[in-house]
Design a protein around this motif. Structure first.
Motif, mmCIF file in Angstrom:
data_model
loop_
_atom_site.group_PDB
_atom_site.id
_atom_site.type_symbol
_atom_site.label_atom_id
_atom_site.label_comp_id
_atom_site.label_asym_id
_atom_site.label_seq_id
_atom_site.Cartn_x
_atom_site.Cartn_y
_atom_site.Cartn_z
ATOM 1 N N SER A 1 0.812 -1.221 0.000
ATOM 2 C CA SER A 1 0.000 0.000 0.000
ATOM 3 C C SER A 1 0.842 1.267 0.000
ATOM 4 O O SER A 1 0.483 2.270 -0.632
ATOM 5 C CB SER A 1 -0.967 -0.022 1.183
ATOM 6 O OG SER A 1 -1.868 -1.104 1.043
ATOM 7 N N TYR B 1 -10.010 0.728 -0.846
ATOM 8 C CA TYR B 1 -9.415 -0.415 -0.148
ATOM 9 C C TYR B 1 -9.244 -0.160 1.350
ATOM 10 O O TYR B 1 -8.852 -1.070 2.092
ATOM 11 C CB TYR B 1 -8.060 -0.775 -0.764
ATOM 12 C CG TYR B 1 -8.175 -1.407 -2.132
ATOM 13 C CD1 TYR B 1 -8.518 -2.741 -2.272
ATOM 14 C CD2 TYR B 1 -7.941 -0.656 -3.285
ATOM 15 C CE1 TYR B 1 -8.629 -3.322 -3.522
ATOM 16 C CE2 TYR B 1 -8.044 -1.229 -4.543
ATOM 17 C CZ TYR B 1 -8.390 -2.565 -4.657
ATOM 18 O OH TYR B 1 -8.499 -3.139 -5.898
ATOM 19 N N TYR C 1 -5.601 1.279 7.045
ATOM 20 C CA TYR C 1 -4.916 0.435 6.072
ATOM 21 C C TYR C 1 -3.898 -0.459 6.763
ATOM 22 O O TYR C 1 -3.159 -0.015 7.655
ATOM 23 C CB TYR C 1 -4.155 1.284 5.056
ATOM 24 C CG TYR C 1 -5.002 2.042 4.080
ATOM 25 C CD1 TYR C 1 -5.337 1.487 2.842
ATOM 26 C CD2 TYR C 1 -5.457 3.322 4.373
ATOM 27 C CE1 TYR C 1 -6.105 2.191 1.928
ATOM 28 C CE2 TYR C 1 -6.221 4.033 3.467
ATOM 29 C CZ TYR C 1 -6.544 3.468 2.241
ATOM 30 O OH TYR C 1 -7.309 4.179 1.345
ATOM 31 N N ILE D 1 -2.298 -5.458 0.274
ATOM 32 C CA ILE D 1 -3.621 -5.846 -0.201
ATOM 33 C C ILE D 1 -3.459 -7.098 -1.063
ATOM 34 O O ILE D 1 -2.657 -7.113 -2.006
ATOM 35 C CB ILE D 1 -4.293 -4.717 -1.001
ATOM 36 C CG1 ILE D 1 -4.531 -3.509 -0.084
ATOM 37 C CG2 ILE D 1 -5.610 -5.177 -1.613
ATOM 38 C CD1 ILE D 1 -4.990 -2.259 -0.793
ATOM 39 N N GLY E 1 -8.393 -8.423 -2.737
ATOM 40 C CA GLY E 1 -8.777 -7.127 -2.196
ATOM 41 C C GLY E 1 -8.743 -7.092 -0.681
ATOM 42 O O GLY E 1 -8.995 -6.054 -0.064
ATOM 43 N N GLU E 2 -8.410 -8.224 -0.053
ATOM 44 C CA GLU E 2 -8.355 -8.321 1.410
ATOM 45 C C GLU E 2 -7.097 -7.649 1.939
ATOM 46 O O GLU E 2 -6.016 -7.762 1.351
ATOM 47 C CB GLU E 2 -8.360 -9.799 1.809
ATOM 48 C CG GLU E 2 -8.196 -10.065 3.293
ATOM 49 C CD GLU E 2 -8.097 -11.549 3.614
ATOM 50 O OE1 GLU E 2 -7.802 -11.880 4.770
ATOM 51 O OE2 GLU E 2 -8.315 -12.375 2.702
ATOM 52 N N GLN E 3 -7.217 -6.936 3.053
ATOM 53 C CA GLN E 3 -6.053 -6.336 3.693
ATOM 54 C C GLN E 3 -5.256 -7.417 4.416
ATOM 55 O O GLN E 3 -5.811 -8.236 5.147
ATOM 56 C CB GLN E 3 -6.472 -5.248 4.680
ATOM 57 C CG GLN E 3 -7.090 -4.032 4.019
ATOM 58 C CD GLN E 3 -6.955 -2.776 4.861
ATOM 59 O OE1 GLN E 3 -5.987 -2.597 5.586
ATOM 60 N NE2 GLN E 3 -7.923 -1.889 4.756
#
Length: 625
Positions: free
Chosen positions: A537, A566, A573, A577, A581-583
């Motif tokens: 990120s 996101y 955050y 990612i 799309g999952e953190q």
């Protein structure tokens, strides 16, 4: 209870010396005390059985939850919607703003019924010292005490004087407390958790608890009022600023990379690190972001922490700076594995401490000098002792910059000639030269200038690939590296330079995936670890900054707006990612929020200039406030 609550399904609370994570189902599943880097008390995020937890959920089988922050604060509200009524759980910690470390920390959990009726099942099961320390539980009319010897956790009840304890039943089992709390519309009850060597429960009225909440809200509103930012995405930047404040250790001014340990960069993989420490790199970047928003005190506090690291005595033969430290400035970061811990969704091993602490990462000297130079431009003086330490550091760097190192990404595959490390060594000499000449300070300028120029020539000759038409990760290789997105930001190249434009286009093709950016390709550049990782990120926000500086404003804005989607439900955050799309990775990550602030402000400045029909004439790099 969901034993595998997603990383992103959490909000962060804290008191400026430690933090806690609260999941959207109301579970308190990460809390270390008395400091960020202290052993855990609740850590079910990493192991439900061994980690310890404080769970709360409505007794009704079917319910929905929502979570939000009380506006402009770090007070977290979790709402429970059932057929019988609506309940709220308000979580916050009492800020400890003094310069002295505190052994006692208070975490407040207020349960409220706002409509109808609601009953909560509550279970408190601490596990001290990563589950390695046993404890005894005692219950009284005022609450309970979980006693592990040197560390105690008290649970004080928030109730009216004529209430019968917490609810209609309390039971204990193997050091665990269970209770049922019945509430009708308008009622508020709860608990205050307090850690320390000699804490004990006390009787707390609801009005007293509400006053604590009001005082905490006032603290955050007062702090946030220092912000001078009035541009686009103001609410987003202010949430990031609050998050960075939560990750700052008030007694020393240091900033932890993240408040968690062991959250994986790949689900089920081995890239699981402890981030509860202060990296020189991350903290130095914070100076720029915080000063740009008007938070001078935090930037100055970190600069003092950094000065202390630069000026403190070092053992003969050691580096002038370690890459990371504990929040108090100590350097004992011995890495060990928590045996038998399952890890987040089976991501093993779970490590505490960080074995990368002894690595040679040459870029940190550039980041440290860049921060000091920026502070100097903001009127924060360095002083004679600081200048002498900087001079010694640069003289050491003059002898040592031209050697292999582990690099910004802390690879464990051996030392290499990383272009980014050389880039930031160039920054170190450039900023040192500017600091010397702007104030007439004594310095071996001829040598520093020669070293700066030699680094420049070397990067242009060895860090540039004619075949790729791009600057590359390491000498003699063709791999791209998103860290080099910093090149125009620090002023090494012009954003319009054809060599830079070509590099950016190469990154567009190889590192960018629908606006998200990978650090590098591990398959093309082995880093000594198994498995893969998600997009980073921090790098996505660096990409936004680089696009904006290069005049690609429409792409920069779309990339930034996509990245905002996101964020989790409260604007936080993690480190990376995943493809889904999952953190993933440690959460929330300071580096990401710092880069968000810088990218947003750079983009906002360029958009304003474009709308006003003029060319942007601001500084290219971090050369003045």
């Amino acid at each position: 209870m969901n034993k595998h609550q997603l990383i992103a399904d959490h909000g962060l609370i804290g008191d400026l010396q430690t933090t806690a994570l609260v999941a959207t189902d109301g579970t308190l599943d990460w809390f270390c005390s008395p400091r960020f880097d202290s052993p855990s008390i609740f850590a079910s995020l990493l192991d439900h059985e061994r980690g310890g937890h404080f769970t709360t959920r409505p007794r009704e089988e079917a319910f929905a939850t929502k979570q939000l922050y009380f506006p402009d604060t770090a007070i977290l509200i979790t709402r429970f919607l059932t057929e019988a009524g609506v309940g709220e759980l308000t979580d916050f910690m009492i800020p400890t703003t003094g310069t002295a470390p505190s052994q006692q920390h208070r975490l407040v959990r207020m349960f409220r019924c706002v409509r109808g009726k609601i009953s909560f099942d509550i279970e408190v099961a601490p596990r001290f010292d990563y589950g390695r320390q046993s404890h005894e539980l005692s219950v009284s009319d005022s609450g309970a005490v979980f006693d592990a010897g040197e560390t105690r956790l008290s649970l004080s009840l928030i109730r009216e004087q004529d209430d019968e304890r917490l609810g209609r039943s309390i039971s204990t089992d193997e050091g665990m407390l269970r209770a049922v709390l019945d509430l009708e519309e308008g009622q508020m009850r709860g608990v205050v958790l307090e850690t320390g060597p000699d804490v004990s429960p006390t009787f707390i009225r609801p009005a007293e608890a509400q006053q604590l909440a009001d005082d905490t809200a006032h603290f955050w509103h007062d702090w946030l009022s220092q912000s001078t930012y009035t541009g686009r995405w103001r609410a987003v930047l202010e949430r990031s600023a609050i998050t960075l404040k939560l990750l700052t250790y008030a007694p020393s001014g240091s900033l932890v990379a993240a408040p968690t340990a062991g959250l994986p960069e790949q689900i089920g993989g081995e890239r699981n690190w402890d981030y509860r420490f202060t990296w020189v790199r991350d903290g130095s970047f914070s100076v720029h972001a915080l000063l740009r928003m008007g938070f001078v005190d935090e930037a100055v506090a970190f600069s003092q922490w950094l000065r202390n690291r630069v000026t403190e005595p070092r053992a003969e033969g050691s580096y002038p700076l370690d890459i990371m430290y504990r929040v108090d400035g100590s350097s004992d970061l011995h890495e060990e594995v928590l045996k038998d811990w399952k890890g987040y969704r089976g991501s093993y091993p779970v490590r505490i401490g960080n074995g990368a602490a002894d690595q040679l990462q040459l870029d940190i000297y550039g980041e440290a000098l860049d921060a000091m130079y920026y502070l100097d431009g903001a009127g924060v003086g360095i002083g004679q002792s600081g200048w002498l330490a900087i001079s010694e550091l640069l003289n050491w760097l003059a002898d040592n910059w031209d050697q292999p190192e582990e690099g910004i990404w802390e690879t464990r595959g051996g030392r290499k000639d990383f272009t980014y490390g050389r880039l930031m060594c160039w920054v170190a000499f450039d900023r040192g030269i500017r600091l010397a000449t702007s104030h007439g300070r004594p310095a071996p300028l001829a040598r520093w200038i020669a070293e700066r120029d030699a680094i420049y020539q070397q990067i242009m000759e060895k860090g540039w690939s004619s075949e790729r038409q791009a600057f590359v990760q390491q000498y003699g290789d063709e791999v791209l590296d998103a860290a080099l997105l910093k090149m125009p930001q620090v002023g090494f190249v012009s954003p319009q330079d054809p060599m830079w434009q070509s590099t950016l286009r190469a990154m567009d093709t190889e590192l960018v995936s629908d606006s998200l950016v990978y650090r590098y390709d591990p398959s093309a550049s082995p880093d000594g670890l198994r498995g893969s990782e998600g997009t980073f990120s921090l790098c996505t926000f660096l990409y936004v900054d680089a696009l904006a500086r290069s005049g690609r404003l429409e792409e920069a804005r779309l990339t930034f707006d996509k990245m905002l989607t996101y964020a989790n439900h409260v604007g936080l955050y993690s480190e990376e990612i995943a493809a889904t799309g999952e953190q993933i990775g440690n959460f929330p990550q300071a580096f990401t929020h710092l880069a968000l602030i810088d990218a947003a402000m750079t983009l906002n400045e360029r958009l304003d200039a474009a709308q006003n029909g003029r060319r942007f004439r601001g500084q290219t790099g971090h050369t003045s406030p």
